[in-house]
Design an enzyme around this catalytic site. Structure first.
Site, mmCIF file in Angstrom:
data_model
loop_
_atom_site.group_PDB
_atom_site.id
_atom_site.type_symbol
_atom_site.label_atom_id
_atom_site.label_comp_id
_atom_site.label_asym_id
_atom_site.label_seq_id
_atom_site.Cartn_x
_atom_site.Cartn_y
_atom_site.Cartn_z
ATOM 1 N N LYS A 1 5.289 -8.374 -4.855
ATOM 2 C CA LYS A 1 6.134 -7.179 -4.735
ATOM 3 C C LYS A 1 6.598 -6.775 -6.126
ATOM 4 O O LYS A 1 7.234 -7.553 -6.833
ATOM 5 C CB LYS A 1 7.338 -7.483 -3.841
ATOM 6 C CG LYS A 1 8.314 -6.325 -3.759
ATOM 7 C CD LYS A 1 9.391 -6.552 -2.714
ATOM 8 C CE LYS A 1 10.381 -5.408 -2.698
ATOM 9 N NZ LYS A 1 11.394 -5.589 -1.634
ATOM 10 N N LYS B 1 2.686 -4.842 -2.524
ATOM 11 C CA LYS B 1 3.593 -3.709 -2.353
ATOM 12 C C LYS B 1 4.020 -3.190 -3.721
ATOM 13 O O LYS B 1 4.386 -4.001 -4.564
ATOM 14 C CB LYS B 1 4.826 -4.208 -1.588
ATOM 15 C CG LYS B 1 5.897 -3.181 -1.374
ATOM 16 C CD LYS B 1 7.090 -3.808 -0.725
ATOM 17 C CE LYS B 1 8.177 -2.777 -0.598
ATOM 18 N NZ LYS B 1 9.440 -3.341 -0.219
HETATM 19 C C1 PBG Z 1 14.413 -4.889 0.617
HETATM 20 C C2 PBG Z 1 13.224 -4.018 0.735
HETATM 21 C C3 PBG Z 1 12.917 -2.873 -0.013
HETATM 22 C C4 PBG Z 1 11.770 -2.332 0.556
HETATM 23 C C5 PBG Z 1 11.391 -3.183 1.592
HETATM 24 N N1 PBG Z 1 12.285 -4.219 1.679
HETATM 25 C C6 PBG Z 1 13.652 -2.224 -1.112
HETATM 26 C C7 PBG Z 1 13.757 -2.917 -2.402
HETATM 27 O O1 PBG Z 1 13.188 -3.972 -2.636
HETATM 28 O O2 PBG Z 1 14.503 -2.391 -3.228
HETATM 29 C C8 PBG Z 1 11.111 -1.048 0.140
HETATM 30 C C9 PBG Z 1 10.300 -0.350 1.181
HETATM 31 C C10 PBG Z 1 9.976 1.072 0.886
HETATM 32 O O3 PBG Z 1 10.252 1.636 -0.182
HETATM 33 O O4 PBG Z 1 9.399 1.692 1.799
HETATM 34 N N2 PBG Z 1 14.335 -5.950 -0.235
#
Ligand code: PBG
Length: 325
Positions: free
Chosen positions: A196, A249
């Site tokens: 991520k 992601k």
């Molecule tokens: C929470 C999380 C996030 C997303 C999924 N889980 C936000 C982040 O990490 O700031 C983002 C999903 C999206 O933008 O569609 N940790």
């Protein structure tokens, strides 16, 4: 010309193109993200995500039934926690009667075969809007992992099918897996957000949950988008620690990473087509600059072609409908 090979033979009609297509989307590929908040009869459109809503639980159940009828087999749930329940421990995250825990039960009761996945991270519960516990401006790793374990066990007790830790703390997959084992949750899966990246494309999501970081950014835990080898390291470690499914992601700016991971692992690879990617297509389509339906199918197909076995996307419902035509 006398040519030995004419590649256009395989492109000359829709029938031939269908016969030789290398990839095909199906609703079985999709994970539909859902934003849930307390209340009844609520459907709040997210300003930066046109056509996407945060629902109260009653409306969520209607939506889940609709998704199921379209052939979608999985939902990934996120909740919006009110400000008065946010603090720096994140303790609302493991409240057995919290909105998350009630949502898991209600969805499994209403549509038992729907695979329910839950986001595991502290940001919606954190007064700082960070994914972990904060001390002196730093995000503490080990203390956060302890909190995530409590959160995970409470989701498992509520009947979740897959926990989806999205926090990028070190060692959390191993800690969650051993806690599941020690507590007899031998059927609960882990979908790890293993690669991520710290991305600007999460902006609209943070609007949806009111979870933007109150200070700084997430670069000390989420990955640097300049890196590729690191994604493989993170993912292989998560698999060793017990992840059943891994994730890359965001999606479209990371297709190279998806392929790299797909070639490196023997577990299913999921990909999150994130909120900002949804917003960009919506915004351009609204201005008449691109054809929305075509952009949806082309984007999702490219993610699948890159190597995604599963795609979490805000277009799940639209794409499932388009695929029926
Ligand atoms: C929470 C999380 C996030 C997303 C999924 N889980 C936000 C982040 O990490 O700031 C983002 C999903 C999206 O933008 O569609 N940790």
């Amino acid at each position: 010309m006398i040519l030995q090979r004419r590649n256009r033979i395989l492109r000359q009609s829709a029938s031939i193109r269908a016969l030789v297509a290398e990839n095909r989307l199906t609703p079985d590929d999709f994970i539909a993200p859902l934003f849930i908040e307390d209340g009844t009869g609520l459907a709040t459109e997210i300003p930066s995500m046109k056509g996407y809503y945060r629902y109260s639980l009653d409306k969520t159940i209607e939506e889940v039934k609709l998704l199921w009828s379209l052939g979608i087999k999985s939902v990934l749930i996120f909740v919006k926690s009110p400000d008065h329940l946010k603090d720096n421990t994140g303790k609302e995250a493991w409240n057995p009667d919290g909105i998350m825990q009630r949502s898991i039960k209600a969805i499994k009761d209403a549509v038992p075969e729907m695979v329910v996945m839950t986001d595991v991270a502290l940001d919606p519960y954190s007064s700082y809007g960070h994914d972990g516990i904060v001390k002196d401006g730093e995000i503490l790793n080990d203390e956060t992992v302890e909190a995530l374990v409590k959160m995970s066990l409470s989701h498992a007790a509520a009947g979740v099918d897959f926990l989806a830790p999205s926090d990028m703390m070190d060692g959390r997959i191993g800690a969650i897996r051993s806690a599941l084992e020690q507590n007899g949750y031998t059927r609960t899966g882990i979908l790890s957000y293993s690669a991520k990246y710290a991305s600007c494309f999460y902006g609209p999501f943070r609007d949806a949950l009111d979870s933007a970081p109150g200070f700084g950014d997430k670069k000390t835990y989420q990955m640097n988008y300049a890196n590729r080898v690191e994604a493989v390291k993170e993912t292989l470690m998560d698999i060793e620690e017990g992840a059943d499914i891994v994730m890359v992601k965001p999606a479209m700016a990371y297709l190279d990473i998806i392929r790299e991971i797909k070639n490196a692992v023997q577990v299913p690879v999921s990909v999150y087509h994130v909120s900002g990617e949804y917003a960009m297509i919506k915004a351009a389509a609204e201005r008449g600059w691109i054809d929305e339906n075509k952009a949806i199918i082309e984007s999702l197909t490219s993610i699948k072609r890159a190597g995604a076995d599963l795609i979490a996307t805000y277009f799940a419902k639209d794409a499932a409908k388009l695929l029926q035509q």
